[in-house]
Scaffold this active site. Structure first.
Site, PDB file in Angstrom:
ATOM      1  N   TYR A  60      35.547 -21.356   4.480  1.00 53.48           N
ATOM      2  CA  TYR A  60      34.923 -21.106   3.167  1.00 53.48           C
ATOM      3  C   TYR A  60      34.257 -22.364   2.599  1.00 53.48           C
ATOM      4  CZ  TYR A  60      36.911 -16.390   2.629  1.00 53.48           C
ATOM      5  OH  TYR A  60      37.207 -15.049   2.753  1.00 53.48           O
ATOM      6  N   ASN A 123      40.399  -8.737  -2.276  1.00 55.88           N
ATOM      7  CA  ASN A 123      39.464  -7.714  -1.789  1.00 55.88           C
ATOM      8  C   ASN A 123      39.631  -7.356  -0.310  1.00 55.88           C
ATOM      9  OD1 ASN A 123      38.304 -10.009  -0.798  1.00 55.88           O
ATOM     10  ND2 ASN A 123      36.369  -9.815  -1.908  1.00 55.88           N
ATOM     11  N   HIS A 126      37.275  -9.579   5.021  1.00 55.07           N
ATOM     12  CA  HIS A 126      36.115 -10.482   5.115  1.00 55.07           C
ATOM     13  C   HIS A 126      35.167  -9.985   6.207  1.00 55.07           C
ATOM     14  CE1 HIS A 126      33.686 -14.093   5.800  1.00 55.07           C
ATOM     15  NE2 HIS A 126      33.885 -13.862   7.090  1.00 55.07           N
ATOM     16  N   GLU A 137      31.831 -18.328  12.787  1.00 58.34           N
ATOM     17  CA  GLU A 137      33.189 -17.961  12.375  1.00 58.34           C
ATOM     18  C   GLU A 137      34.041 -17.506  13.568  1.00 58.34           C
ATOM     19  OE1 GLU A 137      32.425 -15.171   9.195  1.00 58.34           O
ATOM     20  OE2 GLU A 137      31.640 -16.749   7.888  1.00 58.34           O
TER      21      GLU A 137
HETATM   22  P1  GDP Z   1      32.092 -11.892   0.410  1.00 59.15           P
HETATM   23  O1  GDP Z   1      31.107 -12.409   1.429  1.00 59.15           O
HETATM   24  O2  GDP Z   1      31.747 -10.518  -0.102  1.00 59.15           O
HETATM   25  O3  GDP Z   1      33.521 -11.947   0.889  1.00 59.15           O
HETATM   26  O4  GDP Z   1      31.986 -12.843  -0.887  1.00 59.15           O
HETATM   27  P2  GDP Z   1      31.694 -14.427  -1.020  1.00 59.15           P
HETATM   28  O5  GDP Z   1      31.261 -15.016   0.282  1.00 59.15           O
HETATM   29  O6  GDP Z   1      30.797 -14.611  -2.201  1.00 59.15           O
HETATM   30  O7  GDP Z   1      33.125 -15.008  -1.424  1.00 59.15           O
HETATM   31  C1  GDP Z   1      34.125 -15.148  -0.451  1.00 59.15           C
HETATM   32  C2  GDP Z   1      35.438 -14.685  -1.036  1.00 59.15           C
HETATM   33  O8  GDP Z   1      35.808 -15.525  -2.101  1.00 59.15           O
HETATM   34  C3  GDP Z   1      35.418 -13.278  -1.635  1.00 59.15           C
HETATM   35  O9  GDP Z   1      35.563 -12.250  -0.696  1.00 59.15           O
HETATM   36  C4  GDP Z   1      36.610 -13.359  -2.581  1.00 59.15           C
HETATM   37  O10 GDP Z   1      37.846 -13.226  -1.869  1.00 59.15           O
HETATM   38  C5  GDP Z   1      36.508 -14.792  -3.087  1.00 59.15           C
HETATM   39  N1  GDP Z   1      35.740 -14.835  -4.343  1.00 59.15           N
HETATM   40  C6  GDP Z   1      34.400 -14.811  -4.496  1.00 59.15           C
HETATM   41  N2  GDP Z   1      34.053 -14.864  -5.795  1.00 59.15           N
HETATM   42  C7  GDP Z   1      35.221 -14.941  -6.492  1.00 59.15           C
HETATM   43  C8  GDP Z   1      35.563 -15.021  -7.880  1.00 59.15           C
HETATM   44  O11 GDP Z   1      34.695 -15.042  -8.753  1.00 59.15           O
HETATM   45  N3  GDP Z   1      36.890 -15.069  -8.183  1.00 59.15           N
HETATM   46  C9  GDP Z   1      37.863 -15.070  -7.240  1.00 59.15           C
HETATM   47  N4  GDP Z   1      39.145 -15.149  -7.610  1.00 59.15           N
HETATM   48  N5  GDP Z   1      37.589 -14.996  -5.917  1.00 59.15           N
HETATM   49  C10 GDP Z   1      36.288 -14.928  -5.552  1.00 59.15           C
HETATM   50 MG    MG Z   2      30.805 -14.352   2.195  1.00 63.43          MG
END
Ligand code: GDP
Ligand code: MG
Length: 160
Positions: A60, A123, A126, A137
Site C-alpha cells: 500500500y 471492505n 482487494h 503485487e
Molecule cells: P481499493 O483499490 O478499492 O481497495 O481502494 P484504494 O486503493 O483507494 O484504498 C486501498 C484500501 O485502503 C481500501 O480498500 C480500504 O481498505 C482502505 N481505505 C481507502 N480509503 C480509506 C478511508 O478513507 N478510510 C479508511 N479507514 N480506509 C480506507
Molecule cells: Mg487500490
C-alpha cells in the site's frame, strides 16, 4: 497449434486478489473465491498467509501519506489473509467490477463489497487496479514456484 504458439508468446493478464482479515474472520472465503471461479477466470495461486507489517506497507506504499494509512496497515496485518492470483483476458478490470466500489455503501448490490460489507475500513477484499500493478503485487505476495501452471478443462467452454 497457432493458438498454442500465440499463447506462448502473449503475456496473459493476471490480477492479485486478496481476501482481507475481516473476510477470513467472517467466514466469507468460500463465497468470495466462488465468485471468481463461477465467472470463469483461471486460479493460478492461492494461500492463507499472515502478512508481516513491511509487506503491507510495501503493498500500500502509494497510500502512505494518507491519514488512514496506520489503521490500514493494522487492519491488513490483524489476521490471516487469503492471497490469490487470477488469470484471463481483461481479468483486472473485470475483477474490480466484481469487487465493487471502495466504499461498500456505494458499491452496487451484486458486487462482493455491495453484498457483504458496510465500511471502507472493512471492505473484505482487494483487487489490483491495473495489469502492471497485478504483476507487481503477485510478485510481492507470491514466491517463485508458488503459482501453478495448468490449463482448465473448462477453457474451451469459456473461450471460443
Ligand atoms: P481499493 O483499490 O478499492 O481497495 O481502494 P484504494 O486503493 O483507494 O484504498 C486501498 C484500501 O485502503 C481500501 O480498500 C480500504 O481498505 C482502505 N481505505 C481507502 N480509503 C480509506 C478511508 O478513507 N478510510 C479508511 N479507514 N480506509 C480506507
Ligand atoms: Mg487500490
Amino acid at each position: 497449434l497457432l493458438r498454442k504458439i500465440f499463447f506462448f508468446v502473449q503475456e496473459v493478464e493476471q490480477t492479485y486478489i486478496m481476501i482481507k482479515p475481516d473476510g477470513v474472520q467472517r467466514g466469507l472465503v468460500g463465497e468470495i473465491i466462488s465468485r471468481f471461479e463461477k465467472k470463469g477466470f483461471l486460479l493460478k495461486g492461492l494461500k492463507l498467509f499472515q502478512c508481516p507489517k513491511d509487506l503491507a506497507q510495501e503493498h500500500y506504499k502509494d497510500l502512505k501519506e494518507r491519514p488512514f494509512f496506520p489503521n490500514l496497515i493494522d487492519y491488513i496485518t490483524s489476521g490471516p489473509v487469503v492471497c490469490m492470483a487470477w488469470e484471463g483476458d481483461g481479468v483486472v478490470a473485470s475483477a474490480r467490477k466484481l469487487i465493487g466500489a471502495t466504499n461498500p455503501l456505494q458499491a452496487e448490490p451484486g458486487t462482493i463489497r455491495g453484498d457483504l460489507a458496510v465500511q471502507t475500513g472493512r471492505n473484505v477484499v482487494h483487487g489490483s487496479d491495473s495489469p502492471d500493478n497485478g504483476k507487481r503485487e503477485i510478485g510481492l505476495w507470491f514466491k517463485e514456484g508458488e503459482l501453478a501452471q495448468w490449463e482448465s478443462v473448462q477453457t474451451p467452454w469459456l473461450i471460443e
